[in-house]
Design a protein around this motif. Structure first.
Motif, PDB file in Angstrom:
ATOM      1  N   LEU A  96      -1.391   1.635  -4.836  1.00 17.70           N
ATOM      2  CA  LEU A  96      -0.063   1.235  -4.367  1.00 17.70           C
ATOM      3  C   LEU A  96       0.268   2.066  -3.127  1.00 17.70           C
ATOM      4  N   LEU A  97       1.112   1.553  -2.262  1.00 18.71           N
ATOM      5  CA  LEU A  97       1.438   2.272  -1.032  1.00 18.71           C
ATOM      6  C   LEU A  97       2.583   3.261  -1.194  1.00 18.71           C
ATOM      7  N   LEU A  98       3.435   3.028  -2.180  1.00 17.30           N
ATOM      8  CA  LEU A  98       4.567   3.912  -2.431  1.00 17.30           C
ATOM      9  C   LEU A  98       4.453   4.502  -3.833  1.00 17.30           C
ATOM     10  N   HIS A 140       3.199  -3.267  -0.262  1.00 19.97           N
ATOM     11  CA  HIS A 140       3.380  -2.528  -1.517  1.00 19.97           C
ATOM     12  C   HIS A 140       3.802  -3.480  -2.634  1.00 19.97           C
ATOM     13  N   LYS A 156       6.441  -2.334   3.086  1.00 18.15           N
ATOM     14  CA  LYS A 156       7.173  -2.717   1.875  1.00 18.15           C
ATOM     15  C   LYS A 156       6.579  -3.988   1.282  1.00 18.15           C
ATOM     16  N   THR A 177       5.195   5.164  -7.452  1.00 14.81           N
ATOM     17  CA  THR A 177       5.824   4.301  -8.452  1.00 14.81           C
ATOM     18  C   THR A 177       5.685   4.976  -9.817  1.00 14.81           C
TER      19      THR A 177
END
Length: 119
Positions: free
Chosen positions: A39-41, A87, A84, A43
């Protein structure tokens, strides 16, 4: 608004949450394998997410400010909307896989095993 409707439709297509004990047992097995979805962010709590948690996470990502994105490690010049979107795509893919793992879908477990155990 269009993106919000699209994500709402995606959420509606997911199955109902698995029983709490099934969610927990699946999360423990995955943690034992050191499973970390790409994932890019950040979580937190992903492995134990239910549909409401996923909906909250989608909303949180949509509302992230430039300052919050930069705190996640993105450059000031980054295309925040693109990150965003990517993600959220990854989040939805991995949540779908997680739902399948919770039902003991052998194909889903094959995907995870290929990535984490067969090396």
């Amino acid at each position: 608004m269009k993106a919000e409707r699209m994500w709402q439709k995606v959420l509606e297509e997911f199955p109902a949450d698995a029983p709490a004990d099934r969610i927990e047992s699946t999360a423990r097995v995955l943690e034992g394998m050191s499973y970390e979805p790409v994932l890019l962010l950040k979580t937190p709590g992903f492995l134990r997410m239910g549909r409401n948690d996923l909906e909250h996470e989608i909303g949180r990502v949509h509302e992230m400010t430039i300052k919050e994105m930069m705190a996640e490690g993105f450059s000031e010049n980054a295309n925040f909307n693109e990150f965003k979107g990517k993600h959220l795509q990854l989040l939805v893919y991995h949540y779908g896989l997680l739902c399948r793992l919770r039902t003991d879908d052998p194909t889903a477990w094959d995907i995870v095993n290929e990535l984490y155990e067969d090396d």
